[in-house]
Design a protein around this motif. Structure first.
Motif, short mmCIF file in Angstrom:
data_model
loop_
_atom_site.label_atom_id
_atom_site.label_comp_id
_atom_site.label_asym_id
_atom_site.label_seq_id
_atom_site.Cartn_x
_atom_site.Cartn_y
_atom_site.Cartn_z
N UNK A 1 0.71 -1.62 0.08
CA UNK A 1 -0.08 0.00 0.14
C UNK A 1 1.00 0.91 0.13
N UNK A 2 0.35 2.26 -0.76
CA UNK A 2 1.67 3.28 -0.83
C UNK A 2 0.61 4.78 -0.64
N UNK A 3 1.12 5.51 -0.18
CA UNK A 3 -0.06 6.37 0.82
C UNK A 3 0.53 7.98 1.35
N UNK A 4 -0.59 8.60 1.28
CA UNK A 4 -0.25 10.28 2.45
C UNK A 4 -0.14 9.53 3.38
N UNK A 5 0.57 10.11 4.40
CA UNK A 5 0.76 10.25 5.90
C UNK A 5 -0.39 11.06 6.55
N UNK A 6 0.80 11.90 5.70
CA UNK A 6 -0.28 13.39 6.25
C UNK A 6 -1.33 13.99 5.61
N UNK B 1 -2.68 13.32 10.64
CA UNK B 1 -3.10 11.36 10.53
C UNK B 1 -4.22 11.42 9.14
N UNK B 2 -3.88 10.75 8.02
CA UNK B 2 -4.64 11.05 7.44
C UNK B 2 -5.74 10.03 7.12
N UNK B 3 -6.63 9.78 6.87
CA UNK B 3 -7.93 8.91 7.02
C UNK B 3 -7.14 7.04 7.90
N UNK C 1 -3.13 5.95 9.92
CA UNK C 1 -2.75 5.48 10.98
C UNK C 1 -2.62 4.03 11.58
N UNK C 2 -3.61 3.59 11.19
CA UNK C 2 -4.49 1.78 11.29
C UNK C 2 -3.46 0.72 10.57
#
Ligand code: ADP
Length: 206
Positions: A128-133, A139-141, A144-145
């Motif tokens: 999985x790749x995505x913006x952490x912030x 924190x984005x959506x 964090x989980x």
């Protein structure tokens, strides 16, 4: 081994915009394809359509991907439901792929966490790749989980457009000015842009 983990597991790639998350996802997926593994890559559809597409990096490399409206579309595709609709009963469901990749995973709802864990438990390598912030450095959506539950986390940095230091944040600009904390995450029709910034040069207006 392409991945140091045996069996299914969760790998998460995060960082601000321009940090090379898509590039790293493409790199890992390409190596799996070279190893003749079955790979499926998904990304959120910007429009309302479920369609064949590609994940492309800012530097121009790409892999095929399916643009989906949400986790339900991913489940429908993995179970074959989307292609078996109207098919004879008893038609074989496709086997799970060896590798499932998702780009821009921050845009999915919390269901993506459940899906990622189910796939990893079922033996799939999940990347999985995505913006952490988000642009406010919050924190984005679902990130964090996902970060807490991953076997492997790679946190990438970009280059700060102001000072050249490693950038950990995405600066949102509206008409050239830093966005406000309360500005909607999605602004329709606004003249907005994003830049990679370090902690010092990242600004959010009150
Ligand atoms: P992401 O998926 O994290 O947004 P991409 O993989 O699409 O990143 O693009 C990364 C590429 O963007 C870099 O390899 C580089 O060529 C380019 N780039 C443009 N602006 C910057 C910047 N400020 N810092 C780092 N790389 C940048």
């Amino acid at each position: 081994l392409i991945s140091p983990f045996h069996g299914g597991h969760l790998e998460v790639i995060v960082g601000p915009m321009f940090s090379g998350k898509s590039e790293e996802l493409i790199r890992r997926v390409t190596r799996s394809l070279i190893a003749k593994q079955n790979v499926l890559v998904f990304k959120p559809a910007l429009d309302d359509r479920y369609h064949a597409s590609a994940v492309a990096s800012h530097a121009g490399r790409s892999v095929q991907a399916l643009a989906v409206r949400g986790v339900a579309d991913i489940r429908a595709h993995l179970s074959g439901e989307d292609r078996l609709l109207g098919a004879e009963p008893g038609v074989q469901r496709p086997p799970l792929p060896d590798v499932v990749g998702i780009d821009e995973v921050q845009f999915f709802d919390a269901e993506v966490v459940t899906l990622a864990l189910e796939l990893a438990d079922a033996g799939v390598r999940v990347i999985l790749a995505g913006l952490d912030l988000d642009f406010r450095a919050e924190p984005f959506g679902p990130m964090p989980q996902l970060l807490a539950r991953a076997e492997s986390v790679e946190k990438l940095t970009a280059i700060c457009t102001v000072c050249g230091a490693p950038a950990t944040r995405s600066q949102r600009l509206i008409g050239g000015q830093p966005a406000r904390y309360d500005d909607a995450v999605v602004l329709v029709g606004a003249q907005e842009s994003y830049e990679a910034r370090c902690r010092v040069h990242h600004a959010v207006l009150e």
